[in-house]
Design an enzyme around this catalytic site. Structure first.
Site, short mmCIF file in Angstrom:
data_model
loop_
_atom_site.label_atom_id
_atom_site.label_comp_id
_atom_site.label_asym_id
_atom_site.label_seq_id
_atom_site.Cartn_x
_atom_site.Cartn_y
_atom_site.Cartn_z
N HIS A 130 0.85 -1.20 0.00
CA HIS A 130 0.00 0.00 0.00
C HIS A 130 0.88 1.24 0.00
CE1 HIS A 130 -3.36 2.65 1.02
NE2 HIS A 130 -4.18 1.65 0.80
N ASP A 154 2.02 4.88 1.55
CA ASP A 154 2.11 5.21 2.98
C ASP A 154 1.13 6.32 3.39
OD1 ASP A 154 3.24 7.33 1.72
OD2 ASP A 154 5.20 7.19 2.69
N ASP A 168 -41.28 29.36 9.67
CA ASP A 168 -41.40 28.27 8.69
C ASP A 168 -42.85 28.20 8.17
OD1 ASP A 168 -41.08 25.88 7.30
OD2 ASP A 168 -41.06 24.63 9.10
C1 SPV Z 1 -38.30 20.53 8.00
O1 SPV Z 1 -37.17 20.14 8.27
O2 SPV Z 1 -38.54 21.68 7.62
C2 SPV Z 1 -39.42 19.59 8.07
C3 SPV Z 1 -39.41 18.54 9.08
O3 SPV Z 1 -40.38 19.79 7.35
S1 SPV Z 1 -40.23 19.21 10.46
O4 SPV Z 1 -39.59 20.44 10.84
O5 SPV Z 1 -40.16 18.21 11.51
O6 SPV Z 1 -41.63 19.44 10.07
MG MG Z 2 -40.45 21.69 6.49
#
Ligand code: SPV
Ligand code: MG
Length: 431
Positions: free
Chosen positions: A89, A91, A204
């Protein structure tokens, strides 16, 4: 004639390899073990040439008397079968992630008095450049995009971690850990709506629009090679979804997961603490069908995410919905849960697997984090997504640093928990 064993993971044969091979041939008859795709993925990267082609190339090298396939990363089985006098092999593996494999080679060879012989590993600038080219080739959209479906159809269990920008994506791309006998790593990158919103300081709720999400994806595409799975939220309006499917497919995303909610989307982990409305089966199936119609290739996948357990509608509702989504063309399903106990997910998987033996199942064990991947696999889960862990670990660390500077009126105390300046300025190499 002494028996000499060499193992090859690479698909680029360069003068450095030939130098070592020539030296090996001086010691005796050389048998080369060409590593299986799985072994190559664990130690190097996704192979660009299929196994049969790698075997053909190596069989035709001068000095090679025999070629075998080495199935595993560790050499134990193949060495015990062949009982070579020497393993040869470069090194270079003394101090890298292969050091543990090297130590085992020495141990196993000692069983019959065999010896490891190492030669200086040389690599010219041209080779490094070539490897760069190969790296870039594996980033080409059609090659990256197709990889996830191929891994799934080859029966691999896929482990996925979230990334929300170039830097976190580099962590997912390069994280490797030797655990017992295996080199563990991530197979794909999850671009979470929660994390892609949070990193921008936004909630979100589909407020971060697709144009902005695509910017995040492109930032990640630029510095990685691994397949990308996008959290596509509800998929939005059907007409928008169709358009977005084409864009995602074109830039090299492998899969989008859309959830069966409608109206103002809230994060699933709120459950019924906030108003969340599930889409009708008919409307969501229409969206899946429209997305599949819009896709131009076989390898771009649309996964349907079912929110029945999140909204306390029970397993029967989840089962009926997931079955309908698959019938409408979904390439796989994701069943989300916000329970601490994985029981409801596992029970669903057992039931779904009986009627859908080959449909990929995705699980996101955020709240039921005590479950091991192995247990999920035993119940039929193919893809495990760690959906938010990089941002959740980064935020407290940054907050602590900010507070420490305030508390002390200087940064020395905070520096103790920071990476060194030498490390940060060399973290990202020049091209
Ligand atoms: C995300 O990661 O945005 C998801 C998963 O949709 S959760 O946050 O658990 O809904
Ligand atoms: Mg999500």
């Amino acid at each position: 004639m002494k028996k000499v064993y060499m193992s090859f993971a690479t698909d680029i044969i360069h003068p450095g390899h030939i130098n070592i091979l020539t030296k090996a041939a001086e010691l005796g008859e050389v048998i080369v073990g060409v590593q299986s795709d799985e072994a190559v993925m664990k130690t190097l990267r996704y192979p660009l040439l299929p196994l049969a082609e790698r075997v053909k190339v190596i069989r035709n090298l001068r000095g090679v008397s025999q070629v075998v396939v080495q199935q595993e990363v560790f050499y134990d089985n193949i060495l015990r079968e062949l009982k070579p006098d020497y393993v040869v092999h470069g090194d270079d593996w003394r101090n890298n992630h292969l050091a543990k494999i090297r130590a085992r080679v020495i141990e196993v060879l000692a069983e019959w008095g065999g010896r490891l012989v190492e030669y200086p590993y040389t690599r010219t600038e041209g080779v490094t450049e070539l490897e760069h080219l190969f790296y870039e080739r594996s980033c080409v959209p059609e090659i990256r995009r197709a990889r996830l479906k191929k891994l799934l159809s080859d029966g691999y269990h896929i482990r996925v971690l979230e990334a929300h920008n170039g830097l976190s994506a580099l962590i997912v791309e390069h994280a490797r850990k030797m655990v017992g006998e295996e080199v563990e790593q991530y197979d794909a990158i999850w671009i979470s709506s929660l994390c892609d919103s949070t990193i921008k300081g936004k909630p979100d709720i589909e407020l971060v629009d697709m144009t902005s999400r695509i910017k995040t994806i492109e930032e990640i595409l630029e510095v990685t090679t691994k397949p990308i799975i996008l959290d596509g939220d509800t998929g939005g309006q059907i007409e928008h979804f169709q358009y977005n499917v084409r864009t995602l497919e074109r830039i090299g995303v492998s899969a989008v997961i859309i959830e069966d909610k409608t109206g103002l989307k809230k994060n699933s982990l709120f459950g019924n603490d906030v108003l969340q409305q599930q889409d009708t089966i008919e409307d969501f199936c229409r969206k899946i069908k429209a997305g599949k119609m819009a896709a131009r290739t076989e390898d771009f996948m649309i996964f349907a995410r079912c929110e029945s357990l999140i909204l306390d509608r029970g397993e029967d509702d989840a089962y009926d919905r997931c079955s309908a989504y698959v019938a409408a063309g979904a390439d796989g399903i994701m069943l989300h849960s916000r329970k601490k106990d994985p029981a409801e997910v596992l029970a669903f998987c057992d039931r779904f697997r009986k009627t859908h033996p080959d449909v990929p199942i995705v699980a996101v064990p955020t709240t039921y984090d005590g479950v091991y991947e192995k247990e999920l696999h035993e119940h039929g889960v193919n893809v495990v997504i760690y959906a938010n862990h990089l941002i959740r670990s980064a935020f407290p660390a940054m907050q602590q640093t900010a507070e420490s500077i305030l508390a002390h009126g200087r940064s020395m105390e905070a520096s103790q928990n920071c990476m060194s300046i030498a490390d940060i300025i060399t973290l990202i190499p020049d091209v």
